[in-house]
Design a protein around this motif. Structure first.
Motif, PDB file in Angstrom:
ATOM      1  N   VAL A 640      22.331  62.636   8.126  1.00 25.66           N
ATOM      2  CA  VAL A 640      23.083  62.308   6.902  1.00 25.66           C
ATOM      3  C   VAL A 640      23.580  60.870   6.997  1.00 25.66           C
ATOM      4  O   VAL A 640      24.013  60.426   8.066  1.00 25.66           O
ATOM      5  CB  VAL A 640      24.275  63.267   6.703  1.00 25.66           C
ATOM      6  CG1 VAL A 640      25.086  62.880   5.475  1.00 25.66           C
ATOM      7  CG2 VAL A 640      23.786  64.707   6.578  1.00 25.66           C
ATOM      8  N   ALA A 642      25.976  57.785   4.778  1.00 19.32           N
ATOM      9  CA  ALA A 642      26.879  57.485   3.672  1.00 19.32           C
ATOM     10  C   ALA A 642      26.299  56.328   2.869  1.00 19.32           C
ATOM     11  O   ALA A 642      25.814  55.347   3.443  1.00 19.32           O
ATOM     12  CB  ALA A 642      28.264  57.140   4.202  1.00 19.32           C
ATOM     13  N   TYR A 656      31.606  56.044  -2.808  1.00 25.10           N
ATOM     14  CA  TYR A 656      30.584  56.455  -1.852  1.00 25.10           C
ATOM     15  C   TYR A 656      30.249  57.919  -2.031  1.00 25.10           C
ATOM     16  O   TYR A 656      30.969  58.697  -2.665  1.00 25.10           O
ATOM     17  CB  TYR A 656      31.056  56.195  -0.420  1.00 25.10           C
ATOM     18  CG  TYR A 656      32.088  57.170   0.096  1.00 25.10           C
ATOM     19  CD1 TYR A 656      31.722  58.258   0.892  1.00 25.10           C
ATOM     20  CD2 TYR A 656      33.434  57.030  -0.243  1.00 25.10           C
ATOM     21  CE1 TYR A 656      32.675  59.157   1.355  1.00 25.10           C
ATOM     22  CE2 TYR A 656      34.385  57.922   0.220  1.00 25.10           C
ATOM     23  CZ  TYR A 656      34.000  58.995   1.014  1.00 25.10           C
ATOM     24  OH  TYR A 656      34.935  59.883   1.458  1.00 25.10           O
ATOM     25  N   TYR A 658      26.942  60.832  -0.074  1.00 26.02           N
ATOM     26  CA  TYR A 658      26.116  61.058   1.109  1.00 26.02           C
ATOM     27  C   TYR A 658      24.701  61.443   0.693  1.00 26.02           C
ATOM     28  O   TYR A 658      24.495  62.103  -0.341  1.00 26.02           O
ATOM     29  CB  TYR A 658      26.697  62.165   1.985  1.00 26.02           C
ATOM     30  CG  TYR A 658      28.043  61.836   2.583  1.00 26.02           C
ATOM     31  CD1 TYR A 658      28.137  61.147   3.787  1.00 26.02           C
ATOM     32  CD2 TYR A 658      29.221  62.223   1.947  1.00 26.02           C
ATOM     33  CE1 TYR A 658      29.367  60.851   4.349  1.00 26.02           C
ATOM     34  CE2 TYR A 658      30.462  61.932   2.504  1.00 26.02           C
ATOM     35  CZ  TYR A 658      30.531  61.245   3.702  1.00 26.02           C
ATOM     36  OH  TYR A 658      31.741  60.955   4.252  1.00 26.02           O
ATOM     37  N   GLU A 665      20.580  62.745  -2.647  1.00 30.90           N
ATOM     38  CA  GLU A 665      22.040  62.713  -2.653  1.00 30.90           C
ATOM     39  C   GLU A 665      22.560  64.142  -2.556  1.00 30.90           C
ATOM     40  O   GLU A 665      22.392  64.942  -3.478  1.00 30.90           O
ATOM     41  CB  GLU A 665      22.568  62.038  -3.915  1.00 30.90           C
ATOM     42  CG  GLU A 665      22.425  60.530  -3.912  1.00 30.90           C
ATOM     43  CD  GLU A 665      23.147  59.859  -5.078  1.00 30.90           C
ATOM     44  OE1 GLU A 665      23.870  60.572  -5.809  1.00 30.90           O
ATOM     45  OE2 GLU A 665      22.998  58.646  -5.247  1.00 30.90           O
ATOM     46  N   PHE A 687      32.327  60.143   9.177  1.00 29.13           N
ATOM     47  CA  PHE A 687      31.592  61.183   9.906  1.00 29.13           C
ATOM     48  C   PHE A 687      32.371  61.819  11.054  1.00 29.13           C
ATOM     49  O   PHE A 687      31.984  62.853  11.557  1.00 29.13           O
ATOM     50  CB  PHE A 687      30.293  60.600  10.495  1.00 29.13           C
ATOM     51  CG  PHE A 687      29.338  60.104   9.462  1.00 29.13           C
ATOM     52  CD1 PHE A 687      28.600  60.992   8.702  1.00 29.13           C
ATOM     53  CD2 PHE A 687      29.180  58.751   9.245  1.00 29.13           C
ATOM     54  CE1 PHE A 687      27.700  60.533   7.754  1.00 29.13           C
ATOM     55  CE2 PHE A 687      28.289  58.283   8.295  1.00 29.13           C
ATOM     56  CZ  PHE A 687      27.541  59.177   7.546  1.00 29.13           C
ATOM     57  N   LEU A 695      31.703  65.985   6.820  1.00 26.74           N
ATOM     58  CA  LEU A 695      31.701  64.719   6.091  1.00 26.74           C
ATOM     59  C   LEU A 695      33.044  64.601   5.389  1.00 26.74           C
ATOM     60  O   LEU A 695      33.494  65.543   4.724  1.00 26.74           O
ATOM     61  CB  LEU A 695      30.568  64.684   5.062  1.00 26.74           C
ATOM     62  CG  LEU A 695      29.169  65.040   5.589  1.00 26.74           C
ATOM     63  CD1 LEU A 695      28.174  65.111   4.438  1.00 26.74           C
ATOM     64  CD2 LEU A 695      28.720  64.025   6.628  1.00 26.74           C
TER      65      LEU A 695
END
Length: 831
Positions: A640, A642, A656, A658, A665, A687, A695
């Motif tokens: 993953v 960001a 933002y 992820y 997304e 993270f 997250l």
């Protein structure tokens, strides 16, 4: 039918019954909520509570589990026995209302507190008493019913048991007495490797020997001590008229044991087995008889020492003089030496002393190395043995396998680190020799590293005055002069890099120069290629380590891309990949409309790119894994990353979300990057640490939430602070300066209404806290309460907090941490 007046009375009576029931329920509820003066946090499933100065320990349901601790262990100990062969010794021995129990230091019950006494000294079995009867507890459970006053285990099924002051034998399999309660005392060879089938028994104050079938084998006319115990046909522990007796159960022969020594397991003290021989003691002197019954050494020796079956020599002593005989009885070394001959070097040589000087004899009885004064056994790395020779301050050695003598001439001799060679010193210089004394590396160097080149035992690093070179053992010559600052080799390579005055070059293992010492950096790709970076401006070069061909790249700035055999090239404001094998650029999606302005190194088969000031990722073929459409993108964490969009460049306002490894997304780009993180970016804020599975979601109003690595919202963005529990028990959250708890799925189990909480560990650098259920929480102007995993009270409250351990019980159980709410809701980095 009731009259109207009677009906009203009946209704009033029913209301009264209903109110009485309600009061009864309230009364029961109030009584169920027990209050103590003080209480601790939970440790390994238990908490200490105190009333009127008396401590008790409650379990996770609030029930009193024990009120006394008998030993000095603590439930806070983190280590416990795991050996299933023996009973655990790191235990907590506790009591409840006068009864005893045992648990591990991890809080697991072994025996509940329902026994009179528990003797836990033995790791094999505990002696447990209940209602004045005894049993034996082992890792497999109780061996006996609680039926006997006392008991001792003889073998797996036979037990000495006591009832009404008398002893008998009990067979567990038959569940019956095989010898009735007859004897005043019973003894047995508990430590013998071979279990016996008889006991020593006392009757009318005298001892005899009785079989398991209650047959009298030795009459009751002796005294007895638990010494020289045996389990074979020899009885060595009975006495008569203060004289030790030696009795044979088979022959019924009774002898007075004048030796009174400690015999071996299977022989009489008057007839001692020495390997294949028998040592005989006659008139206080020893002789030796072989397997055929022939006397090979007369009864004239004070002692005889048999070494082992692989040694053909036997030690003998008379009048404090020592010698050696062979297995035929022939004296091979006369009785003239001052100590027993000790076998050395795998029984190849024997060492003694004479007139203060060490002497060495070989296995044939011949004295060797007489010209030297000191010796020491050396055990090489492969287990082979040699004899170091010491003469003054010099060392040499004798190799029994070859008979080779290396005279003492070295100031140091070390046999560690290599099975074939010995490290030797001459003054302050060092080298290596082999087991025959042949020079392997001459002792002229400050330091010698024999195993410095992977998978190549032929090459040795040598050092003089902080400079390094390379010595070839096979060729017996220096193949790289001792002038370099550093020599580096690689497991998958056939070449080595040398460094001198800050510049590097490449040589093969024969000392041939493949690239001169003029490069700023030497970077290996793999077993085939190495990149050579020039000192100043100039083209980088590629060395083929198989063909030794140097190939000059057509670029000024090139780097190892760390993906296959690809180069990362920066040229004229553009970046692209270059395939060394094909000697051409890598085309792909990233090249359409012009190459990107920037490209990073590969990690997990992805490289970050910036094209038209937007960030994305490509694979090794130049195709997009993530389209370059974001204003910034992080590294991947467990698949993953960001991604960020800039809303206001001047004000540096970002949002933002992820994406997963395919660029999808999984969390929409709707969350706010706080300004303090814009000023000092830290990926950990999004993270957590490397092990984190969450997250972080943030908003500019200071509220936080959490999503999983799949993008599923675990905790909505509603809290001022979120701290994961380090053992995965859930989350500690704060809202408006109040504490609450969530489970691992983000479900609320304790509403954020508490002012204080007691933690095992405060929030560390990784943003995690530690707590155990039931957890102590407190509202203002109220008592501490214990809440379980469902957020429900266990029915116990305490007025004050105390430590888990009492002063008279072992070491403190650690430092619990009372956490008041923060004065203002501050965001925690990493959450």
């Amino acid at each position: 039918m009731f009259a109207p007046g009677h009906l009203c009375l009946q209704i009033l009576y029913m209301k009264y019954r209903l109110l009485a029931s309600c009061f009864l329920l309230l009364s029961l509820s109030a009584s169920a909520q027990r209050k103590f003066e003080a209480g601790s946090r939970y440790v390994q499933g238990f908490a200490r509570v105190v009333n009127q100065g008396q401590s008790s320990y409650i379990d996770s349901t609030g029930k009193i589990a024990f009120d006394t601790v008998y030993n000095d262990r603590s439930l806070s100990d983190t280590w416990a026995d795991t050996d299933s062969i023996y009973l655990p010794q790191d235990i907590l021995q506790v009591g409840l209302k006068g009864k005893q129990g045992v648990m591990t230091v991890l809080g697991k019950w072994i025996l509940l507190p329902e026994y009179d006494t528990i003797d836990t000294h033995s790791p094999e079995q505990w002696i447990v008493k209940k209602d004045h009867k005894v049993s034996l507890y082992t890792p497999k459970g109780f061996l006996l019913p609680f039926r006997f006053e006392d008991s001792n285990q003889l073998d797996s099924i036979t037990f000495a048991v006591k009832e009404k002051g008398k002893w008998g034998l009990y067979n567990k399999n038959k569940d019956e007495l095989i010898i009735p309660y007859t004897y005043e005392d019973i003894d047995y060879c508990y430590g013998c490797t071979t279990r016996g089938n008889y006991i020593f028994a006392q009757k009318n104050g005298k001892w005899g020997v009785v079989s398991f079938q209650n047959e009298v084998l030795v009459p009751f006319e002796y005294d007895h001590e638990h010494m020289n115990m045996r389990s074979d046909e020899w009885i060595e522990s009975l006495y008569k008229n203060n004289q030790k007796m030696s009795i044979n159960l088979k022959t019924k022969k009774v002898e007075i044991d004048t030796c009174e020594c400690l015999p071996g397991e299977d022989v009489s003290s008057l007839d001692t087995q020495l390997g294949p021989f028998t040592g005989q003691r006659r008139n206080g002197k020893w002789g030796l008889v072989n397997k055929a019954g022939k006397l090979i050494l007369d009864h004239v020796y004070d002692d005889i020492n048999y070494y082992n079956d692989s040694t053909a020599l036997i030690g003998i002593v008379r009048n404090e003089k020592y010698g050696l005989a062979d297995t035929t009885g022939r004296i091979v070394v006369p009785l003239a030496f001052g100590s027993w001959f000790e076998p050395m070097c795998g029984n190849e040589v024997f060492q003694s002393e004479k007139n203060g000087k060490e002497v060495i004899f070989d296995k044939n009885g011949k004295q060797i190395l007489a010209q030297y004064s000191g010796f020491h056994e050396m055990v090489m790395e492969n287990g082979s043995r040699m004899l170091a020779i010491i003469q003054g301050k010099l060392y040499g050695f004798y190799n029994p396998a070859t008979g080779k003598i290396v005279p003492p001439k070295y100031t140091s001799l070390s046999y560690y680190g290599d099975p074939k060679f010995l490290n030797v010193g001459m003054g302050d210089k060092y080298g290596y020799i082999d087991k025959d004394g042949n020079t392997v590396v001459p002792p002229i160097y400050d330091y010698v590293d024999l195993h410095a080149v992977p998978r190549n035992e032929q090459l040795v690093k040598i050092s003089l005055k902080d400079k390094i070179g390379l010595f070839d053992i096979k060729q017996q010559k220096v193949i790289l002069p001792v002038v370099y600052d550093y020599i580096s080799t690689y497991d998958d390579s056939t070449v080595m890099m040398v460094t001198k005055n800050g510049l590097s070059g490449v040589y093969d293992f024969n000392g041939k120069m493949l690239a001169p010492v003029k490069y700023r950096d030497v970077v290996p790709f793999d077993s085939l290629y190495t990149l050579l970076q020039p000192k100043d401006t100039g083209k980088a070069e590629i060395l083929n380590k198989r063909t030794h061909v140097l190939y000059k790249l057509p670029f000024d700035t090139a780097f190892v891309a760390y993906e296959g055999r690809l180069m990362l090239v920066w040229q004229q404001g553009k970046s692209f990949l270059y395939d060394i094998d094909k000697k051409q650029r890598v085309e792909g999606d990233y090249s359409k409309g012009g190459f990107p302005e920037y490209m990073g190194y590969f990690s997990n088969h992805r490289a970050i790119v910036v094209k038209n000031q937007k960030f994305g990722y490509i694979d090794g073929k130049g195709n997009y894994v993530v389209q370059p459409k974001y204003d910034y993108i992080s590294s991947f964490h467990k698949g993953v990353a960001a991604v960020y969009e800039c809303l206001d460049t001047a004000a540096r306002i970002y949002r933002y979300g992820y994406i997963d490894s395919t660029g999808k997304e999984i969390v929409p780009v709707i969350y706010d990057v706080p300004q303090e993180l814009v000023q000092k970016y830290s990926e950990e804020a999004f993270f957590g640490d490397d092990d984190s599975e969450i997250l972080t979601l943030m908003k500019n109003n200071g509220k936080k939430g959490i999503a999983g690595l799949n993008g599923r919202i675990i905790v909505p963005v509603n809290f001022d602070r979120i701290s994961p529990e380090k053992h995965g028990r859930g989350y500690l959250v704060t809202l408006d300066e109040k504490f609450g708890l969530l489970d691992v799925n983000g479900r609320e189990i304790v509403k954020p209404v508490y002012d204080r909480i007691m933690l095992d560990d405060i929030e560390g650098y990784d943003g995690r806290v530690g707590y155990n259920f039931p957890v102590m929480m407190k509202q203002e102007n109220a008592d501490w309460t214990y809440l379980d995993e469902r957020g429900k009270s266990i029915g116990v409250s305490v007025a004050e907090y105390i430590d888990f351990s009492t002063l008279d019980w072992g070491a403190p159980a650690g430092v619990p941490v009372e956490v008041p709410p923060p004065p203002v809701p501050l965001p925690a980095e990493g959450n």
